[in-house]
Design a protein around this motif. Structure first.
Motif, PDB file in Angstrom:
ATOM      1  N   LEU A  29       1.826 -14.540 -50.979  1.00 26.09           N
ATOM      2  CA  LEU A  29       2.249 -15.714 -50.214  1.00 26.09           C
ATOM      3  C   LEU A  29       3.288 -15.309 -49.173  1.00 26.09           C
ATOM      4  CD1 LEU A  29       2.626 -18.720 -52.666  1.00 26.09           C
ATOM      5  CD2 LEU A  29       1.279 -18.645 -50.577  1.00 26.09           C
ATOM      6  N   LEU A  50      -0.035 -25.753 -46.559  1.00 28.16           N
ATOM      7  CA  LEU A  50      -0.941 -25.110 -47.520  1.00 28.16           C
ATOM      8  C   LEU A  50      -0.814 -25.783 -48.885  1.00 28.16           C
ATOM      9  CD1 LEU A  50      -2.871 -22.595 -47.567  1.00 28.16           C
ATOM     10  CD2 LEU A  50      -0.991 -21.345 -48.583  1.00 28.16           C
ATOM     11  N   TRP A  51       0.422 -26.006 -49.306  1.00 31.42           N
ATOM     12  CA  TRP A  51       0.685 -26.644 -50.597  1.00 31.42           C
ATOM     13  C   TRP A  51       0.124 -28.063 -50.622  1.00 31.42           C
ATOM     14  CZ3 TRP A  51       2.048 -25.566 -55.395  1.00 31.42           C
ATOM     15  CH2 TRP A  51       2.421 -26.624 -56.214  1.00 31.42           C
ATOM     16  N   SER A  54      -3.500 -28.003 -50.923  1.00 33.59           N
ATOM     17  CA  SER A  54      -4.024 -27.502 -52.193  1.00 33.59           C
ATOM     18  C   SER A  54      -3.739 -28.455 -53.351  1.00 33.59           C
ATOM     19  CB  SER A  54      -3.412 -26.140 -52.523  1.00 33.59           C
ATOM     20  OG  SER A  54      -3.650 -25.241 -51.483  1.00 33.59           O
ATOM     21  N   LEU A 305      -8.235 -20.460 -56.701  1.00 32.80           N
ATOM     22  CA  LEU A 305      -8.734 -19.940 -55.424  1.00 32.80           C
ATOM     23  C   LEU A 305      -9.496 -21.007 -54.648  1.00 32.80           C
ATOM     24  CD1 LEU A 305      -9.575 -16.178 -55.679  1.00 32.80           C
ATOM     25  CD2 LEU A 305      -7.465 -17.362 -55.198  1.00 32.80           C
ATOM     26  N   LEU A 308      -6.856 -22.822 -52.963  1.00 29.75           N
ATOM     27  CA  LEU A 308      -6.401 -22.044 -51.812  1.00 29.75           C
ATOM     28  C   LEU A 308      -7.320 -22.294 -50.616  1.00 29.75           C
ATOM     29  CD1 LEU A 308      -4.598 -19.788 -50.581  1.00 29.75           C
ATOM     30  CD2 LEU A 308      -6.253 -18.151 -51.442  1.00 29.75           C
ATOM     31  N   GLY A 326      -7.627 -17.403 -45.252  1.00 26.92           N
ATOM     32  CA  GLY A 326      -7.949 -17.463 -46.676  1.00 26.92           C
ATOM     33  C   GLY A 326      -8.373 -16.114 -47.222  1.00 26.92           C
ATOM     34  N   MET A 329      -5.462 -13.767 -47.643  1.00 30.49           N
ATOM     35  CA  MET A 329      -4.694 -14.027 -48.871  1.00 30.49           C
ATOM     36  C   MET A 329      -5.431 -13.533 -50.104  1.00 30.49           C
ATOM     37  SD  MET A 329      -2.649 -17.543 -48.298  1.00 30.49           S
ATOM     38  CE  MET A 329      -1.853 -17.236 -49.854  1.00 30.49           C
ATOM     39  N   GLU A 330      -6.756 -13.763 -50.134  1.00 31.60           N
ATOM     40  CA  GLU A 330      -7.532 -13.277 -51.277  1.00 31.60           C
ATOM     41  C   GLU A 330      -7.408 -11.760 -51.420  1.00 31.60           C
ATOM     42  OE1 GLU A 330     -11.603 -14.507 -51.293  1.00 31.60           O
ATOM     43  OE2 GLU A 330     -11.083 -16.631 -51.241  1.00 31.60           O
TER      44      GLU A 330
END
Lengths: 352, 306
Positions: A29, A50-51, A54, A305, A308, A326, A329-330
């Motif tokens: 993050l 993002l939060w 999600s 995920l 995410l 995305g 981040m993965e």
């Protein structure tokens, strides 16, 4: 180097594993936030968006749950193969083939009642997806062809095959040139559970997850797969049918990914179109590895995920951040978890 | 037919085989040291962007080319940190590297789609370019293609004739024995990984600087994976990698040409050719039964002692 070295622990630090995953998440993050900052976007705002996307609203939670369905099924399949150290990287292609198989049934028998058509779609999806995984399995067994590369190449071929079908023979004549098949009849569409947005594909997930867990834990075959995971030589000494098990795990793996493709076409888009290929099969690899191949943890990390992915869509909408954020981040999460896992077996000590 | 179709096709073959050649040679060096790097696709993508970006901002394509190589090494460093330093699983780390690299390339590259940077253009080498057929095929290319003619030879000499090359081979075969013989196994492994990463990066840089002069997302388009497969086909030998790379270059060029002249075969089926051929090539290498030529400790980490 640097005066530090790794030293093997006397006991593996098993209860530390969750801390490692959390640490990896925080690290990834942070790195992603830094990347946003470098792109001239506010990192704090980015993380908030993002939060929000999600976990911040009920629609977001629902979206994530919906998206976690195909990811979970693909990851459950991939994990089954990984358990035997068979590297099935082909969930993406097997997903496409499953969608193709289900569509074949839906387009050819549109008038069959749902209680016959639906099972037929799932059977076809499993056969098509399983077959796509059977090819690399047999190539590996008979010729020792590296399955990592063959499954990957079959992904590309599967996506092109899907495009060939929807641009050609299966194209809806009323689509004004768009590459889509005709919409499925209502018999071929997986319905909603009650009044929620959640569809019955979720029940398939739950059943598959519990079934796989019970299979691995309580059946002889499941036990044999675990033993064969120790390597071909071990299974030879234990007189296990290594080849048969390899084909079995690959076929099951491909079948589950095929189901994911079937559910996505039938319940989500109600027809076949290229836009269903959004990389769930690759996310599944990340999920399976984060979960250390355990069905329950696969469910949790599939959900995370998926969340995410929903969060990144929100980020794309609100801050015009490309969707590729995305996958960055993965990739970061997976790499930092891999690096961190060393702490389970080793401790870092100062060089004398 | 010969002059109008086959010779231009072979010239295009050399060009589209070149990025695959760089990447395959890079992966051969990497694997010689015992590290399996499945991140090639991601490294090429990232390097293609870095090369484009540097050339775009400085106007100097050579600087872009070298920076593309360095980007490859940087990505390899991540893989090395996970696998060599932290003893992570090489297969999974390579996959993660690909996911990361392709993602980064799309993320950073999106604002530049359709823009062009200073790149390398074709020019004829005097005299030899007028040799019938051969001249047209091999010596009317861009500078980076000419550079690529030397690299297989240099790599072959490096691996087989220098003490460092032999030491790297020893580390890929049996790191414990190499270490017992006084070689710095871990350090040699790092060098093979970073050097290989540099070559892979050059392959990516070729895509944005010479193959297309426009920035587009998804330039690597599976070439990285093809390179990984070609290493097996080449039996870890630089010389054979040349054949493999040009074979794929040929199929890609052929497929593009068929589309251009407009056949009845749908383009999605034509686009399958290189991927299907990759599987066939693997089958072919397996039937020839030389897969045993793989470095014995490929994919196995060196455990720290004590």
């Amino acid at each position: 180097m640097l005066g530090y070295r790794l030293q093997k622990r006397d006991e593996p630090w098993n209860w530390g594993a969750p801390f490692i995953v959390v640490g990896a998440l925080v690290l990834s993050l942070g790195a992603s936030a830094l990347l946003l900052e470098l792109q001239g976007k506010s990192a704090v705002e980015g993380l908030l968006v993002l939060w929000q996307g999600s976990f911040g609203a009920s629609w977001a939670l629902e979206d994530a749950l919906l998206k976690s369905i195909p990811i979970f099924l693909c990851a459950l399949g991939v994990a089954t193969a990984f358990r035997m150290q068979v590297w099935n990287i082909g969930a993406e292609g097997q997903f496409a083939l499953g969608a193709i198989g289900a569509t074949w049934a839906a387009l050819n028998f549109p008038d069959l009642p749902g209680y016959l058509l639906m099972p037929l779609m799932f059977i076809m999806a499993a056969i098509f997806g399983g077959f796509w995984a059977y090819i690399p399995a047999i190539l590996r067994l008979k010729l020792k062809v590296n399955e990592i590369i063959s499954t990957l190449m079959l992904n590309y071929i599967a996506i092109l095959l899907l495009e060939y079908l929807v641009f050609g023979v299966w194209k809806d004549p009323k689509s004004f040139g768009f590459p889509i098949t005709p919409e499925f009849t209502s018999n071929a569409i997986i319905g909603q559970i009650g009044t929620s947005r959640l569809h019955w594909g979720f029940a398939v997930c739950v059943a598959a997850g519990i079934g796989m867990w019970a299979f691995m834990r309580y059946t002889r075959l499941g036990f044999e797969i675990k033993v064969a995971g120790e390597g071909e030589r071990v299974s030879m000494y234990s007189r296990l049918p290594y080849g048969m098990l390899t084909i079995l795990v690959m076929a099951v793996s491909g079948g589950l990914a095929g189901w994911a493709g079937c559910i996505e076409t039938s319940a989500v888009v109600n027809r076949l179109q290229p836009s269903i290929m959004v990389g769930y099969g690759y996310t599944a690899i990340v999920v399976a590895w984060l979960a250390r191949l355990h069905p329950l943890y696969i469910a949790i990390s599939a959900y995370l995920l998926a969340a995410l992915r929903v969060g990144v869509e929100n980020l794309q909408l609100e801050l015009q951040v490309p969707a590729a954020f995305g996958s960055i981040m993965e990739g970061l999460i997976l790499m930092s978890v891999l690096a961190g896992q060393m702490l389970v077996t080793y401790k870092i000590t100062r060089k004398k | 037919m010969l002059e109008s179709f086959i010779v231009p096709l072979l010239a295009a073959t050399v060009q589209s085989g070149t990025p695959i050649l760089y990447a395959t040679l890079g992966e051969i060096l990497t694997e010689k040291g015992g590290v399996l790097n499945l991140g090639v696709e991601g490294m090429m993508s990232m390097a293609a962007f870095v090369a484009f970006f540097v050339s775009y901002t400085t106007g100097n394509p050579w600087l872009g080319f070298v920076c593309g190589g360095l980007a490859g090494s940087m990505m390899a460093m991540l893989h090395g940190f996970v696998c060599i330093t932290c003893l992570g699983n090489q297969v999974v780390s390579g996959l993660a590297l690909t996911i990361l690299g392709v993602g980064l390339c799309h993320f950073l590259g999106t604002p530049y789609i359709g823009m062009s940077a200073a790149g390398f253009h074709k020019f004829s080498i005097p005299f030899i370019s007028s040799i019938p057929y051969i001249g047209k095929i091999f010596f009317r290319q861009d500078t980076l293609v000419y550079v690529s003619y030397f690299i297989p030879l240099l790599l072959m000499l490096f691996i087989n004739r220098t003490s460092m090359g032999l030491a790297i081979t020893a580390v890929g075969e049996k790191p414990a024995a190499a270490a017992a013989a006084g070689l710095k196994a871990v350090r040699l492994r790092w060098m093979a990984l970073l050097g290989g990463g540099f070559l892979i990066g050059l392959g990516g840089a070729y895509l944005s600087l010479a193959y297309t002069h426009l920035w587009a997302n998804g330039l690597a388009g599976g070439r990285g994976w093809i390179a990984v497969a070609l290493v097996i086909f080449a039996f870890w030998r630089p010389g054979r990698a040349v054949f493999g790379a040009y074979l794929f270059g040929g199929v890609m060029a052929f497929q593009l040409r068929l589309q251009a002249i407009g056949t009845h075969i749908p383009s999605s089926l034509l686009l399958m050719l290189p991927y299907a051929l990759t599987i066939l090539v693997l089958v072919f290498s397996a039937v020839r039964g030389r897969g045993g030529n793989s470095p014995a400790h490929l994919g196995i980490n060196i455990e720290p002692e004590g």
